[in-house]
Design a protein around this motif. Sequence first.
Motif, PDB file in Angstrom:
ATOM      1  N   PRO A  19      -1.258  -1.975  -5.092  1.00  0.00           N
ATOM      2  CA  PRO A  19      -2.674  -2.270  -5.293  1.00  0.00           C
ATOM      3  C   PRO A  19      -3.594  -1.359  -4.479  1.00  0.00           C
ATOM      4  CG  PRO A  19      -1.425  -4.293  -5.044  1.00  0.00           C
ATOM      5  CD  PRO A  19      -0.473  -3.176  -4.767  1.00  0.00           C
ATOM      6  N   ARG A  20      -3.208  -1.086  -3.257  1.00  0.00           N
ATOM      7  CA  ARG A  20      -3.980  -0.134  -2.439  1.00  0.00           C
ATOM      8  C   ARG A  20      -3.195   1.169  -2.352  1.00  0.00           C
ATOM      9  NH1 ARG A  20      -4.151   0.583   3.809  1.00  0.00           N
ATOM     10  NH2 ARG A  20      -5.898   2.039   4.064  1.00  0.00           N
ATOM     11  N   THR A  21      -3.668   2.175  -3.078  1.00  0.00           N
ATOM     12  CA  THR A  21      -3.047   3.494  -3.045  1.00  0.00           C
ATOM     13  C   THR A  21      -4.115   4.510  -2.665  1.00  0.00           C
ATOM     14  OG1 THR A  21      -1.360   2.942  -4.697  1.00  0.00           O
ATOM     15  CG2 THR A  21      -1.843   5.260  -4.370  1.00  0.00           C
ATOM     16  N   VAL A  22      -3.790   5.334  -1.685  1.00  0.00           N
ATOM     17  CA  VAL A  22      -4.717   6.337  -1.160  1.00  0.00           C
ATOM     18  C   VAL A  22      -4.020   7.686  -1.196  1.00  0.00           C
ATOM     19  CG1 VAL A  22      -6.117   7.038   0.833  1.00  0.00           C
ATOM     20  CG2 VAL A  22      -5.765   4.600   0.349  1.00  0.00           C
TER      21      VAL A  22
ATOM     22  N   GLU B  12      -8.075   6.001  -4.144  1.00  0.00           N
ATOM     23  CA  GLU B  12      -9.053   6.686  -3.309  1.00  0.00           C
ATOM     24  C   GLU B  12      -8.486   8.037  -2.866  1.00  0.00           C
ATOM     25  OE1 GLU B  12     -11.444   6.130   0.956  1.00  0.00           O
ATOM     26  OE2 GLU B  12      -9.845   4.740   0.381  1.00  0.00           O
TER      27      GLU B  12
ATOM     28  N   SER C 215      -1.977   1.691   9.543  1.00  0.00           N
ATOM     29  CA  SER C 215      -2.765   1.494   8.316  1.00  0.00           C
ATOM     30  C   SER C 215      -1.918   1.336   7.059  1.00  0.00           C
ATOM     31  CB  SER C 215      -3.717   2.678   8.107  1.00  0.00           C
ATOM     32  OG  SER C 215      -4.711   2.717   9.096  1.00  0.00           O
TER      33      SER C 215
ATOM     34  N   ASP D 240       0.834  -1.199   0.000  1.00  0.00           N
ATOM     35  CA  ASP D 240       0.000   0.000   0.000  1.00  0.00           C
ATOM     36  C   ASP D 240       0.869   1.250   0.000  1.00  0.00           C
ATOM     37  OD1 ASP D 240       0.684   0.563   2.830  1.00  0.00           O
ATOM     38  OD2 ASP D 240      -0.564  -1.177   3.237  1.00  0.00           O
TER      39      ASP D 240
END
Length: 264
Positions: free
Chosen positions: A71-74, A96, A124, A51
Motif C-alpha cells: 500500500p505504501r510504495t516509494v 511517491e 521508515s 511498505d
Amino acid sequence: MSDRVDRLLDEAARQPFSGWDFSWIEGRIESQPMPWNYTAAVVEHARRSPDLLDLGTGGGEWLASLPYRPPRTVATEAWPPNVEVANARLEPLGVEVVQVPPARDNTGRPIAGAAPKLPFSDGSFHLIVDRHESFEVTEIARILVRGGWFITQQVDVGNDDDYRALFGVRTEQVAPEDRWESWMPGQLEHAGLEVVEHASAPLVQTIRDVGALAWNLKAIPWMVPGFSIERYRGRLRTLQERIDREGPLTIRQRRFWVRARKRA
C-alpha cells in the motif's frame, strides 16, 4: 550488406532513449535467466510487507511492472530527467517519487567524504530494494526497521569487459578481492544486517544485430568509453558480418545479488 548495416545503425541513432526503458531491443538482445530471480524475491517479500522503497527507480519501468506493490510504495531517483519520467509513470499507480542526491559509487575500499543522507527518518521502511543503483550501507541500515529486509542486485566489476573487447578497448584483469561477494556481505554485517543469501554469477546475453548493439551502447555509453555510432561504424559493420557468418554474438556480463535482514 553495407546498405543494410547503415539502415540498422541509422535507425539506432534516431531512436531515443528515455528513463530506463529497453523495450526497443527486446528480442534482439536477450539475457539468459540468472541462478536467482530478483523480481520474484522482491514480490515474495512485498506481499508480506506494509511498505516498500525502491532505490534508483530510473523511469519507474521495473517498479510499475511488479504484479504486487505494498500500500505504501516509494521510489527514489537521482537523475533529474528520470525523476520526471518516473513521476509520470508511477504517480497514477499511487507511488511517491522522491528526488535524492546520488549515492557514492559502491566499492570495497574506503570512500572519502560523508554519506549523502536519504530524506527518510530512522526505521521508515520494512522492505528496501535496489536494482543496479549505488547505495550507502549505513543509510540502508538507518532507515530499515528492525527485522526489515534489504534486497539488491548489482552490476559486478568486470561487467563490461566483453563489450569492450568487441571494440578493441583494453580492460584490466579483475582481482578476486574487488568482486562484490568479497566485500559487500561484510559491509552489511558490520552495519547491523544479517546476510541471508548472496551470490555472484555471469549474465549471458545474445546479440542478434548491430543495430540493437549500437542502440544499447548509446543508451549506456560507459560500457564502451568514447562510444559513438559514427566512430565505430566500421567496427559495427565487421561485427554484423560476423553475426551473419557465425550467428548471434554471445556476451558475458557479471551480476551480484544479496538478501539481508536488519537484526532485531
